[in-house]
Design a protein around this motif. Sequence first.
Motif, mmCIF file in Angstrom:
data_model
loop_
_atom_site.group_PDB
_atom_site.id
_atom_site.type_symbol
_atom_site.label_atom_id
_atom_site.label_comp_id
_atom_site.label_asym_id
_atom_site.label_seq_id
_atom_site.Cartn_x
_atom_site.Cartn_y
_atom_site.Cartn_z
ATOM 1 N N SER A 105 0.846 -1.161 0.021
ATOM 2 C CA SER A 105 -0.008 -0.027 -0.001
ATOM 3 C C SER A 105 0.837 1.191 0.022
ATOM 4 N N SER A 106 0.172 2.471 -0.459
ATOM 5 C CA SER A 106 1.223 3.618 -0.434
ATOM 6 C C SER A 106 0.058 4.969 -0.343
ATOM 7 N N VAL A 107 0.655 6.042 -0.244
ATOM 8 C CA VAL A 107 -0.123 6.979 -0.457
ATOM 9 C C VAL A 107 0.444 7.574 -1.723
ATOM 10 N N PRO A 108 -0.489 7.976 -2.551
ATOM 11 C CA PRO A 108 -0.414 8.156 -4.004
ATOM 12 C C PRO A 108 0.114 9.544 -4.240
ATOM 13 N N LEU A 109 0.943 10.019 -3.740
ATOM 14 C CA LEU A 109 1.636 11.408 -3.882
ATOM 15 C C LEU A 109 3.205 11.311 -4.262
ATOM 16 N N ALA A 110 3.242 11.774 -5.465
ATOM 17 C CA ALA A 110 4.717 11.791 -6.002
ATOM 18 C C ALA A 110 5.822 10.540 -5.381
#
Lengths: 113, 112
Positions: free
Chosen positions: A93-98
Amino acid sequence: NAGVTQTPKFQVLKTGQSMTLQCAQDMNHNSMYWYRQDPGMGLRLIYYSASEGTTDKGEVPNGYNVSRLNKREFSLRLESAAPSQTSVYFCASSVPLAFNEQFFGPGTRLTVL
Amino acid sequence: AQSVTQPDIHITVSEGASLELRCNYSYGATPYLFWYVQSPGQGLQLLLKYFSGDTLVQGIKGFEAEFKRSQSSFNLRKPSVHWSDAAEYFCAVGASQEKLTFGTGTRLTIIP
């Protein structure tokens, strides 16, 4: 804070059987991913979900389906398992920013006989 | 399409010696580059990442990597390895928000 959890850890199936791999994250991340890891081939993306309610195919989607049940959970289903699907499966999972970091679960080792 | 090559399948290094793991990428624009480490039986953990700016990036556990555009490389280095560094190392390149392409990995063995 458990991070990314996957169940089961190990599974043996017979050809033609079905099963669902479960993945959950408690980091409030929007993006989730399913990869498979095979010797000498690195990790290959099966499916990903940029947000709740959306899913997209990755590099090797054939034979798999996914469900983004809610923000926390992203499941991977094998409808009719084949020996070629013997692999180690990772959820991330990830935070979809840059290109923020992808956080990986511990993996599910699947053997299809 | 983007691709990543890790030419070394397996490297053996003595404890205390220096380490360099090679990574070459193919991508038409400025890439986003990553190194991940996988300990036995575990998932992957991010060591470091390059987006832009200073071409020498520092990561966790004493690792660093240098981006060289002219050579399309992003090699990982550590001045002195420890037995706990034994693991598999993956280089990855990202061209879009969601999709990373991973190399095939380099397995590192540390000998006393």
